[in-house]
Scaffold this motif. Structure first.
Motif, PDB file in Angstrom:
ATOM      1  N   GLY A 161      -8.279   6.329   4.558  1.00 27.58           N
ATOM      2  CA  GLY A 161      -7.115   7.003   4.002  1.00 27.58           C
ATOM      3  C   GLY A 161      -6.028   7.156   5.033  1.00 27.58           C
ATOM      4  O   GLY A 161      -6.172   6.742   6.185  1.00 27.58           O
ATOM      5  N   PRO A 162      -4.898   7.736   4.611  1.00 24.71           N
ATOM      6  CA  PRO A 162      -3.772   7.875   5.527  1.00 24.71           C
ATOM      7  C   PRO A 162      -4.064   8.862   6.662  1.00 24.71           C
ATOM      8  O   PRO A 162      -4.567   9.959   6.429  1.00 24.71           O
ATOM      9  CB  PRO A 162      -2.625   8.373   4.650  1.00 24.71           C
ATOM     10  N   VAL A 163      -3.754   8.433   7.865  1.00 19.32           N
ATOM     11  CA  VAL A 163      -3.885   9.296   9.039  1.00 19.32           C
ATOM     12  C   VAL A 163      -2.799  10.368   8.964  1.00 19.32           C
ATOM     13  O   VAL A 163      -1.644  10.075   8.652  1.00 19.32           O
ATOM     14  CB  VAL A 163      -3.750   8.459  10.331  1.00 19.32           C
ATOM     15  N   THR A 164      -3.184  11.601   9.243  1.00 24.60           N
ATOM     16  CA  THR A 164      -2.241  12.718   9.252  1.00 24.60           C
ATOM     17  C   THR A 164      -2.181  13.302  10.660  1.00 24.60           C
ATOM     18  O   THR A 164      -3.007  12.961  11.518  1.00 24.60           O
ATOM     19  CB  THR A 164      -2.705  13.822   8.281  1.00 24.60           C
ATOM     20  N   LEU A 165      -1.227  14.195  10.890  1.00 24.25           N
ATOM     21  CA  LEU A 165      -1.161  14.875  12.190  1.00 24.25           C
ATOM     22  C   LEU A 165      -2.441  15.651  12.456  1.00 24.25           C
ATOM     23  O   LEU A 165      -2.933  15.673  13.579  1.00 24.25           O
ATOM     24  CB  LEU A 165       0.051  15.817  12.248  1.00 24.25           C
ATOM     25  N   CYS A 204       0.832  -1.212   0.000  1.00 28.33           N
ATOM     26  CA  CYS A 204       0.000   0.000   0.000  1.00 28.33           C
ATOM     27  C   CYS A 204       0.864   1.259   0.000  1.00 28.33           C
ATOM     28  O   CYS A 204       1.594   1.518   0.954  1.00 28.33           O
ATOM     29  CB  CYS A 204      -0.906  -0.045   1.232  1.00 28.33           C
ATOM     30  N   VAL A 205       0.749   2.051  -1.047  1.00 31.45           N
ATOM     31  CA  VAL A 205       1.525   3.286  -1.164  1.00 31.45           C
ATOM     32  C   VAL A 205       1.099   4.307  -0.106  1.00 31.45           C
ATOM     33  O   VAL A 205       1.935   4.949   0.527  1.00 31.45           O
ATOM     34  CB  VAL A 205       1.388   3.888  -2.587  1.00 31.45           C
ATOM     35  N   SER A 206      -0.195   4.452   0.129  1.00 36.26           N
ATOM     36  CA  SER A 206      -0.686   5.409   1.128  1.00 36.26           C
ATOM     37  C   SER A 206      -0.288   5.015   2.546  1.00 36.26           C
ATOM     38  O   SER A 206      -0.145   5.875   3.413  1.00 36.26           O
ATOM     39  CB  SER A 206      -2.205   5.546   1.037  1.00 36.26           C
ATOM     40  N   CYS A 207      -0.120   3.707   2.779  1.00 38.73           N
ATOM     41  CA  CYS A 207       0.316   3.252   4.107  1.00 38.73           C
ATOM     42  C   CYS A 207       1.718   3.765   4.402  1.00 38.73           C
ATOM     43  O   CYS A 207       2.052   4.090   5.542  1.00 38.73           O
ATOM     44  CB  CYS A 207       0.289   1.724   4.191  1.00 38.73           C
ATOM     45  N   ARG A 208       2.547   3.847   3.385  1.00 43.03           N
ATOM     46  CA  ARG A 208       3.905   4.379   3.546  1.00 43.03           C
ATOM     47  C   ARG A 208       3.846   5.855   3.962  1.00 43.03           C
ATOM     48  O   ARG A 208       4.654   6.309   4.754  1.00 43.03           O
ATOM     49  CB  ARG A 208       4.666   4.224   2.242  1.00 43.03           C
ATOM     50  N   PRO A 216      -5.005   2.522   3.520  1.00 47.00           N
ATOM     51  CA  PRO A 216      -5.240   2.296   4.945  1.00 47.00           C
ATOM     52  C   PRO A 216      -6.616   2.778   5.389  1.00 47.00           C
ATOM     53  O   PRO A 216      -7.184   3.687   4.802  1.00 47.00           O
ATOM     54  CB  PRO A 216      -4.153   3.133   5.617  1.00 47.00           C
ATOM     55  N   GLU A 217      -7.097   2.135   6.428  1.00 48.68           N
ATOM     56  CA  GLU A 217      -8.298   2.567   7.139  1.00 48.68           C
ATOM     57  C   GLU A 217      -8.033   2.379   8.622  1.00 48.68           C
ATOM     58  O   GLU A 217      -7.331   1.449   9.014  1.00 48.68           O
ATOM     59  CB  GLU A 217      -9.528   1.759   6.717  1.00 48.68           C
ATOM     60  N   THR A 218      -8.602   3.265   9.420  1.00 42.11           N
ATOM     61  CA  THR A 218      -8.375   3.222  10.863  1.00 42.11           C
ATOM     62  C   THR A 218      -9.703   3.311  11.592  1.00 42.11           C
ATOM     63  O   THR A 218     -10.549   4.147  11.255  1.00 42.11           O
ATOM     64  CB  THR A 218      -7.447   4.386  11.295  1.00 42.11           C
ATOM     65  N   PHE A 219      -9.860   2.454  12.589  1.00 38.17           N
ATOM     66  CA  PHE A 219     -11.071   2.395  13.403  1.00 38.17           C
ATOM     67  C   PHE A 219     -10.719   2.743  14.843  1.00 38.17           C
ATOM     68  O   PHE A 219      -9.709   2.277  15.353  1.00 38.17           O
ATOM     69  CB  PHE A 219     -11.666   0.977  13.390  1.00 38.17           C
ATOM     70  N   VAL A 220     -11.573   3.538  15.488  1.00 36.50           N
ATOM     71  CA  VAL A 220     -11.468   3.786  16.925  1.00 36.50           C
ATOM     72  C   VAL A 220     -12.503   2.896  17.597  1.00 36.50           C
ATOM     73  O   VAL A 220     -13.688   2.950  17.255  1.00 36.50           O
ATOM     74  CB  VAL A 220     -11.736   5.271  17.283  1.00 36.50           C
TER      75      VAL A 220
END
Length: 175
Positions: free
Chosen positions: A154-158, A72-76, A137-141
């Motif tokens: 998508g990619p998590v950012t600051l 995954c390019v976005s994971c990088r 990427p995907e992120t779950f809380v």
């Protein structure tokens, strides 16, 4: 004149729908899983095929499930941000290595660092499908009771960490 009103009305309605759609954030796709228990799974750990990981192992704490893959390019793009966030020890991050080869996922973590408390190995992607993953990427809380409270695509950012994740995590930890 009246025969032009129906096509004109349909055209105006389509323009309104298009206008509303263009203002939506594609990273905030409504998920049917928000407010529902996280789907259960029991997978081998990426780093140790003899050990398993399950959402029940995280019961009683707020945690993140980050779906990623070595291809995954976005994971990088998001990986250094996850590394820094994990150093803050605000919340445990569990990885879900999605549709990957075990050797490639382990190589990725050796090369770029490991932000995860543990990574589950989802070789065939079935667990990702159960979570409604569109892509990585995907992120779950996930809250202390095992309920999904947020899905970020998508990619998590600051900025995402500071404006979305941290406030929600703090709120869930107070509960």
């Amino acid at each position: 004149m009246k025969r032009f009103l129906l096509p004109l009305g349909i055209f105006i309605a389509l323009l309104l729908f298009l206008g509303v759609g263009l203002r939506l954030n594609p990273r905030e796709v409504p998920s049917p899983f928000i407010g529902k228990p996280a789907p259960s799974f029991k997978l081998s750990q990426l780093g140790d095929a003899e050990q398993t990981i399950s959402p029940s192992d995280m019961a009683g704490q707020v945690w993140l499930l980050n779906v990623w893959a070595s291809w995954c390019v976005s994971c990088r793009e998001e990986h250094p941000i996850l590394l820094e966030f994990s150093r803050q020890a605000v919340v445990p991050i569990v990885g879900l290595n999605y549709k990957d080869a075990r050797a490639d996922g382990n190589g990725w973590l050796r090369q770029f660092g490991n932000p995860y408390k543990v990574s589950a190995f989802d070789a065939d992607g079935r667990v990702g499908i159960n979570y409604g993953v569109y892509g990585v990427p995907e992120t779950f809380v996930i809250d202390k009771q095992g309920v999904i409270r947020m899905k970020y695509i998508g990619p998590v950012t600051l900025e995402v960490i500071n404006t979305k994740l941290l406030p929600l995590i703090k709120e869930l930890n107070r509960a």
